[in-house]
Design a protein around this motif. Structure first.
Motif, PDB file in Angstrom:
ATOM      1  N   SER A  40      43.817  39.985  45.538  1.00  0.00           N
ATOM      2  CA  SER A  40      43.001  41.195  45.355  1.00  0.00           C
ATOM      3  C   SER A  40      42.784  41.861  46.710  1.00  0.00           C
ATOM      4  O   SER A  40      43.055  41.257  47.747  1.00  0.00           O
ATOM      5  CB  SER A  40      41.616  40.827  44.817  1.00  0.00           C
ATOM      6  N   ALA A  41      42.200  43.039  46.668  1.00  0.00           N
ATOM      7  CA  ALA A  41      41.842  43.737  47.904  1.00  0.00           C
ATOM      8  C   ALA A  41      40.712  42.970  48.592  1.00  0.00           C
ATOM      9  O   ALA A  41      39.903  42.313  47.935  1.00  0.00           O
ATOM     10  CB  ALA A  41      41.399  45.151  47.574  1.00  0.00           C
ATOM     11  N   THR A  46      37.892  47.867  47.254  1.00  0.00           N
ATOM     12  CA  THR A  46      38.109  48.744  46.092  1.00  0.00           C
ATOM     13  C   THR A  46      36.912  49.679  45.889  1.00  0.00           C
ATOM     14  O   THR A  46      37.084  50.879  45.661  1.00  0.00           O
ATOM     15  CB  THR A  46      38.376  47.902  44.822  1.00  0.00           C
ATOM     16  N   GLU A  73      45.114  46.261  47.723  1.00  0.00           N
ATOM     17  CA  GLU A  73      45.855  45.024  47.437  1.00  0.00           C
ATOM     18  C   GLU A  73      47.093  44.903  48.334  1.00  0.00           C
ATOM     19  O   GLU A  73      47.495  43.810  48.707  1.00  0.00           O
ATOM     20  CB  GLU A  73      46.251  44.984  45.955  1.00  0.00           C
ATOM     21  N   PHE A 135      46.522  43.876  40.353  1.00  0.00           N
ATOM     22  CA  PHE A 135      45.783  45.062  39.914  1.00  0.00           C
ATOM     23  C   PHE A 135      46.630  46.333  39.863  1.00  0.00           C
ATOM     24  O   PHE A 135      46.114  47.405  39.657  1.00  0.00           O
ATOM     25  CB  PHE A 135      44.574  45.202  40.862  1.00  0.00           C
ATOM     26  N   ARG A 149      39.219  47.391  36.507  1.00  0.00           N
ATOM     27  CA  ARG A 149      38.481  46.533  37.437  1.00  0.00           C
ATOM     28  C   ARG A 149      38.681  45.050  37.122  1.00  0.00           C
ATOM     29  O   ARG A 149      38.675  44.643  35.962  1.00  0.00           O
ATOM     30  CB  ARG A 149      36.978  46.861  37.420  1.00  0.00           C
ATOM     31  N   GLY A 150      38.860  44.292  38.157  1.00  0.00           N
ATOM     32  CA  GLY A 150      39.026  42.843  37.999  1.00  0.00           C
ATOM     33  C   GLY A 150      40.404  42.410  37.546  1.00  0.00           C
ATOM     34  O   GLY A 150      40.641  41.240  37.252  1.00  0.00           O
ATOM     35  N   ALA A 151      41.349  43.356  37.504  1.00  0.00           N
ATOM     36  CA  ALA A 151      42.616  43.077  36.834  1.00  0.00           C
ATOM     37  C   ALA A 151      43.633  42.281  37.654  1.00  0.00           C
ATOM     38  O   ALA A 151      44.725  42.005  37.170  1.00  0.00           O
ATOM     39  CB  ALA A 151      43.255  44.364  36.347  1.00  0.00           C
ATOM     40  N   SER A 152      43.270  41.866  38.866  1.00  0.00           N
ATOM     41  CA  SER A 152      44.196  40.965  39.564  1.00  0.00           C
ATOM     42  C   SER A 152      44.335  39.665  38.770  1.00  0.00           C
ATOM     43  O   SER A 152      45.379  39.018  38.807  1.00  0.00           O
ATOM     44  CB  SER A 152      43.690  40.649  40.970  1.00  0.00           C
ATOM     45  N   ASP A 153      43.278  39.297  38.056  1.00  0.00           N
ATOM     46  CA  ASP A 153      43.365  38.121  37.163  1.00  0.00           C
ATOM     47  C   ASP A 153      44.475  38.343  36.142  1.00  0.00           C
ATOM     48  O   ASP A 153      45.237  37.425  35.818  1.00  0.00           O
ATOM     49  CB  ASP A 153      42.052  37.930  36.371  1.00  0.00           C
TER      50      ASP A 153
HETATM   51  N1  ASP Z   1      40.428  44.938  43.566  1.00  0.00           N
HETATM   52  C1  ASP Z   1      40.302  45.214  42.151  1.00  0.00           C
HETATM   53  C2  ASP Z   1      38.831  45.347  41.780  1.00  0.00           C
HETATM   54  O1  ASP Z   1      37.973  45.243  42.620  1.00  0.00           O
HETATM   55  C3  ASP Z   1      40.976  44.183  41.299  1.00  0.00           C
HETATM   56  C4  ASP Z   1      40.410  42.787  41.392  1.00  0.00           C
HETATM   57  O2  ASP Z   1      39.631  42.471  42.284  1.00  0.00           O
HETATM   58  O3  ASP Z   1      40.764  41.975  40.534  1.00  0.00           O
HETATM   59  O4  ASP Z   1      38.526  45.627  40.654  1.00  0.00           O
END
Ligand code: ASP
Ligand code: ADP
Ligand code: MG
Length: 410
Positions: A40-41, A46, A73, A135, A149-153
């Motif tokens: 992730s970043a 982000t 990222e 992401f 959001r959160g999509a690196s998972d």
């Molecule tokens: N950097 C992106 C976010 O903050 C993706 C991630 O962290 O999974 O939403």
């Protein structure tokens, strides 16, 4: 083994952490594994990029937002690659496009459609550690997209699925999945094992430790997920199809503060009204969650429902425009609310769960605005100011008291 490891923003927030993660990745590699790491970043990058974009233009276009956000990222993977080279190991960083991640066209909230893993495979065959920017993807017009959001998972789970990885490890800033957000609920406990379905409910109800789509993906393609800390060696939480039953039949609770309610007052009491309201919102691609219909004054009815906060403005505008067609006298909204949910696969067979939850809220003097239930969850809508207190009260009622009695019943 082929292992996919994902490191979240806080795990790579500064130089020291980048080096620590580099060490973890190379340790895994040194043990004879092939390693793909999704990053992730760094830290709040982000959020900072969003802020930057909106300060230039509050209506920044989604295409350009994705263009900007994806750079966070990219910085992480390039830096990690350099750090790994510094430790004397071979590594290569790839953007989403280079990794062959094709997505739908929605720029800022795109879904992964397919992955062409040729390049990743080539790099693995060359014995490289492969670092992939999370992401992000590319749509069919060749534009960069971001995946929500959160999509690196989600990137990690998807890559693990397409490569047929033996394991997908999600490294984060807590030691696993807990019975509640450990930053909010002081007695929260780490869960050893969890089924995909329970994790899916927890994630979709607001436990942001895993992005919902990543769990969907892992379930669909039978990817073994482990959530663990990037700061300690403690064993994490395994998420898989079948798992042994733990002591309690409630697996956990989640709080979602990204909700707003809308009430339409003075609707005519006749067939087709609900259809008109919700088909309008569906056309606007706005998802509706809890719906409550109640009797209003003078043979009218009121309908209240919840939407994501980010959809509130658009929903209000659409409903306002259709005021005459739908036929309501008033519209109100409330963005100061939160949804508190308890989740557990064993809930369906026990009638006491709802009353126990309501009792805990009542004892804490917390008012419930709406209720919604399903086979494996109960959600209530409460004032956002009460959310943390409510989470602690409900959590402790289920997990700290009468545990024995509940385990026996189950
Ligand atoms: N950097 C992106 C976010 O903050 C993706 C991630 O962290 O999974 O939403
Ligand atoms: P990352 O940057 O590693 O992706 P996130 O901030 O997205 O990390 O997710 C981890 C955070 O999720 C934790 O710091 C914690 O506050 C929160 N969280 C919410 N619910 C839970 C839960 N049930 N178990 C563990 N963490 C949770
Ligand atoms: Mg996350």
């Amino acid at each position: 083994m082929l292992i996919v490891q994902k490191f979240g923003g806080s795990s790579v927030a500064d130089n020291e952490r980048v080096l620590r993660v580099a060490k973890r990745i190379t340790d895994t590699y040194r043990q004879g594994n092939k390693v793909v790491a999704v990053l992730s970043a760094q830290g709040d990058t982000t959020d900072d990029l969003y802020e930057k974009a909106y300060s230039v233009n509050p209506n920044a276009s989604k295409r350009e937002l994705a263009m900007l956000l994806s750079t966070g990222e990219q910085q992480s993977v390039a830096l990690m690659s350099m750090a790994i080279h510094g430790l004397g190991y071979p590594a290569v960083s790839l953007t989403g496009i280079q990794a062959g991640i094709y997505s739908s066209s929605a720029h800022e909230n795109a879904r992964i459609r397919r992955i062409e893993p040729g390049r990743i495979q080539t790099e693995l065959d060359k014995n490289n550690i492969v670092l992939i920017a999370g992401f992000q993807g590319v749509n069919r017009y060749g534009d960069i997209t971001t995946l929500g959001r959160g999509a690196s998972d989600t990137t990690a789970a998807a890559i693990a699925a397409v490569l047929g990885a033996d394991l997908c490890e999600i490294y984060t800033d807590v030691e696993g999945v807990y019975t509640a957000d450990p930053r909010v609920v002081k007695n929260a406990r780490k869960i050893g094992e969890l089924s995909f379905d329970e994790m899916l409910e927890l994630a979709s109800l607001g436990a942001k430790v895993l992005a919902t789509r990543s769990v969907e993906m892992a379930k669909k393609y039978h990817v073994k997920l482990v959530v663990r800390s990037s700061f300690t060696d403690a064993p994490g939480t395994e998420i898989k199809e079948e798992c042994k039953v733990e002591n309690t039949f409630i697996s956990g609770l989640a709080v979602d503060k990204d909700v707003a309610s809308i009430s339409l007052i003075g609707l005519r009491d006749r067939p087709g009204i609900a259809f008109r309201i919700f088909s309008l919102l569906a056309k606007e691609r706005i998802s509706v969650d809890i719906i409550l219909q109640s009797i209003g004054r003078d043979n009218t009815k009121d309908i209240s429902f919840t939407v994501a906060k980010s959809d509130l403005k658009q929903a209000l505008a659409a409903l306002e425009t259709a005021k005459n067609a739908i036929g309501f006298t008033d519209i109100t909204h409330n963005a100061g609310i939160a949804k508190l949910s308890v989740v557990g696969a064993g809930m369906a067979s026990n009638p006491g769960v709802a009353s126990k939850m309501f009792e805990a809220l009542s004892d804490a003097g917390i008012n419930i605005m709406m209720i919604s239930t399903s086979e494996i969850k109960i959600s209530v809508l409460i004032d956002a100011h009460d959310a943390d207190r409510a989470a602690n009260a409900v959590h402790d009622r289920f997990f700290m008291e009468n545990e024995f009695e509940f385990a026996e019943k189950f």
